[in-house]
Design an enzyme around this catalytic site. Structure first.
Site, PDB file in Angstrom:
ATOM      1  N   SER A   5       0.860  -1.212  -0.177  1.00 26.21           N
ATOM      2  CA  SER A   5      -0.156   0.099  -0.146  1.00 26.21           C
ATOM      3  C   SER A   5       0.936   1.065  -0.073  1.00 26.21           C
ATOM      4  O   SER A   5       2.108   1.062   0.587  1.00 26.21           O
ATOM      5  CB  SER A   5      -0.905   0.056   1.091  1.00 26.21           C
ATOM      6  OG  SER A   5      -1.495   1.255   1.521  1.00 26.21           O
ATOM      7  N   TYR A  11      -1.875  -1.308  10.527  1.00 27.01           N
ATOM      8  CA  TYR A  11      -1.812  -1.263   8.801  1.00 27.01           C
ATOM      9  C   TYR A  11      -0.543  -0.684   8.366  1.00 27.01           C
ATOM     10  O   TYR A  11      -0.079  -1.377   7.355  1.00 27.01           O
ATOM     11  CB  TYR A  11      -3.257  -0.430   8.318  1.00 27.01           C
ATOM     12  CG  TYR A  11      -3.465  -0.811   7.024  1.00 27.01           C
ATOM     13  CD1 TYR A  11      -3.908  -1.673   6.590  1.00 27.01           C
ATOM     14  CD2 TYR A  11      -3.128   0.455   6.277  1.00 27.01           C
ATOM     15  CE1 TYR A  11      -4.145  -1.844   5.171  1.00 27.01           C
ATOM     16  CE2 TYR A  11      -3.291   0.214   4.815  1.00 27.01           C
ATOM     17  CZ  TYR A  11      -4.000  -0.873   4.419  1.00 27.01           C
ATOM     18  OH  TYR A  11      -4.297  -1.036   2.862  1.00 27.01           O
TER      19      TYR A  11
END
Length: 255
Positions: free
Chosen positions: A142, A155
């Protein structure tokens, strides 16, 4: 047994994972689809059947954060499809978006297990086949590996670790196996979810203007890059992190 290539895709039933599965199917792959959501997996299998190729997908309900579950799933894919040529480690969860004082050990470890540990589990389970087939792995990271919003600890940490793990795997598993990462930015997945959760996307002019390309990303944008990285056309590419974000991380923002 068919000689067409087989790709194992985790987090396969919705969003980016679903787009990856359907794109690879169109390119002649057969798919081992792993996902914890049985309802979404059944919908994916039905979509594949409507396209006329029900035997080209094996869906297995899988908790990718559990090594035994991954081993069982990958073994079933191999038993039913006869080979494994590629792995796309897409499964991931976000959150919880909480202050550091409120972050529990259980939540921290859950995110790391699903987002990061799962990559080790699938790679270990598929390694013999990948070596024999001189296969390829794509890990979905990401742009949160490169930048953050507040309170995205687990995350962001997991996605940053995926980028590092990718080059470690590439160096360790080459030359038989190539390994790359893809880091999506803002990818709209509302219309790629299972029916009960599906929504029509809505984006403002401001949303689009944040991207130099003038739009928010689509799951197909990620799927096409994954297909390229798995292909022989990418035979000289390994250990890299490929950002797919419409240029968003390159745009300087002054308030």
């Amino acid at each position: 047994m068919s000689s067409s290539k087989v790709a194992v895709v985790t987090g396969a039933a919705q969003g980016i994972g679903r787009a990856i599965c359907l794109d690879l199917l169109e390119r002649g792959y057969r798919i081992g689809a792993l996902d914890v959501d049985a309802e979404a997996g059944a919908e994916l299998a039905m979509e594949v059947s409507r396209r006329g190729s029900p035997s080209d997908i094996v869906f297995v309900t899988t908790d990718v954060g559990n090594e035994d579950s991954v081993n069982t799933a990958c073994s079933e894919v191999f038993a039913r499809l006869g080979r494994i040529d590629a792995v796309v480690n897409n499964a991931g969860v976000g959150g919880p978006w909480v202050k550091i004082e409120e972050l529990t050990a259980a939540d921290w470890h859950r995110v790391l297990a699903i987002n990061l540990d799962s990559i080790i589990y699938t790679t270990k389970c598929c390694i013999a086949e990948l070596r024999e087939r001189r296969g390829a792995i794509v890990n979905i990271a990401s742009t949160r590996a490169l930048m953050s919003e507040p309170n995205t600890f687990a995350y962001s940490a997991s996605k940053g670790a995926i980028v590092a793990l990718t080059h470690s795997l590439a160096v360790s598993l080459g030359p038989e196996i190539r390994v790359n990462a893809v880091s999506p930015g803002w990818i709209e997945v509302s219309d790629w979810k299972k029916t009960s959760n599906r929504k029509t996307p809505e984006h403002s002019d401001a949303d689009r203007a944040q991207h130099p390309v003038g739009r928010v990303g689509q799951p197909e944008d990620v799927a096409r890059l994954c297909a390229f990285l798995l292909s022989d056309a990418a035979g000289f590419i390994t250990g890299q992190n490929h950002v797919v974000d419409g240029g968003m991380t390159r745009k300087m923002i002054y308030v």
